[in-house]
Design an enzyme around this catalytic site. Sequence first.
Site: not given
Ligand code: SAH
Ligand code: SF4
Length: 359
Positions: A91, A104, A111, A115, A118, A338
Amino acid sequence: MRTNLLGLNRPALTQWLEEQGQKPFRARQLMQWMHQRGESDFSRMTDLAKPFRSLLEAQAEVEVPRLLSEQCSADGTRKWLLALAPGNAIETVFIPEEDRGTLCVSTQIGCALACSFCATGRQGFNRNLTTAEIIAQVWWANQALGHDPQGERIISNVVLMGMGEPLLNYDAVVQALDILLDDFGYGLSRRRVTLSTSGVLPALERLRERAPVALAVSLHAPNDSLRNALVPLNQKYPLQALMAACLRYLEYAPRDFITFEYVLLDGVNDQAVHAQELIELVRTVPCKINLIPFNPFPDSGYRRSSSQTIQAFRQRLQQAGLVTTLRKTRGDDIDAACGQLAGQVVDRSRRHLRMAGAP
Ligand code: SAH
Ligand code: SF4
């Protein structure tokens, strides 16, 4: 096999042309056709000599993934789903604002970093995107958005904040950055391209010399024990090492601050004590804090903090002199906010099985 020229940066394209017995300056022409005029058909590149076009048709291609769907949010945010065989999709999201248009882009299918808050992380991992697949997202968005009649750039900023961890796909990502920054490619300044990472430190060290673009670091917790739980990569690269790497990055960065992203999770990392710890943690690093209200997805197990809690957290940071912004939630009606990007990922890490309790 024909070479996909979309994913070659200028040095690589020049070398490829030389191997074909062609003049190096053709690289500039070809890049303009592909990236600035969005042309994927060599036969329509009218200022190239016929024999050269025939050679291109025989040896090369401009291959872009198939567009599966496009969605438009009530707030103007747009999301494209691109098909990547077999069975995967990624996406890309465009967020229009008053003074800029931000695209974006994703860098991986899924990934591996898992996390806990996410949606992409939940889905597991399939593979890295190629440079061509990263660039194809910008190419598609340009096609879909068309040209501004006043000649303004519609995509003024690109953020590598979609699906995936860009620094775990270092080689493809830096070549994509080359094309984004190249005057004959997308011509963006380094200040207008932001890479977001959860802190893959060895790759960050390399990036600062190779392609130092603006940097966003996903912090989300002010101490190691909480961050270990939310961002498991912290177990490998803990906070003090991360802060030191951020300081070193600033020597090369196009902006004089790092953006720290901090997703606010109700009752988990949004209390006064966390704000206090955060203030201490970033004391030595010139930075801005970007607070992100948690965007929910099915079975996440987390809740968004209340607006009062978010405001109180923000005020604490501001009173300590930290520039603190609150990210507006955009496009959540089309799951484009996000952390909601999920595409379709054929998980090869077996994470979904492990989570279901399988051996
Ligand atoms: N992997 C990279 C880039 C992609 S994630 C990273 O982690 O930075 C992009 C952003 O979205 C990150 O700051 C991530 O922590 C945030 N993000 C992930 N899950 C989210 C959620 N459920 N609600 C809001 N932001 C989130
Ligand atoms: Fe991967 Fe999501 Fe963590 Fe970014 S926030 S490193 S996309 S698992």
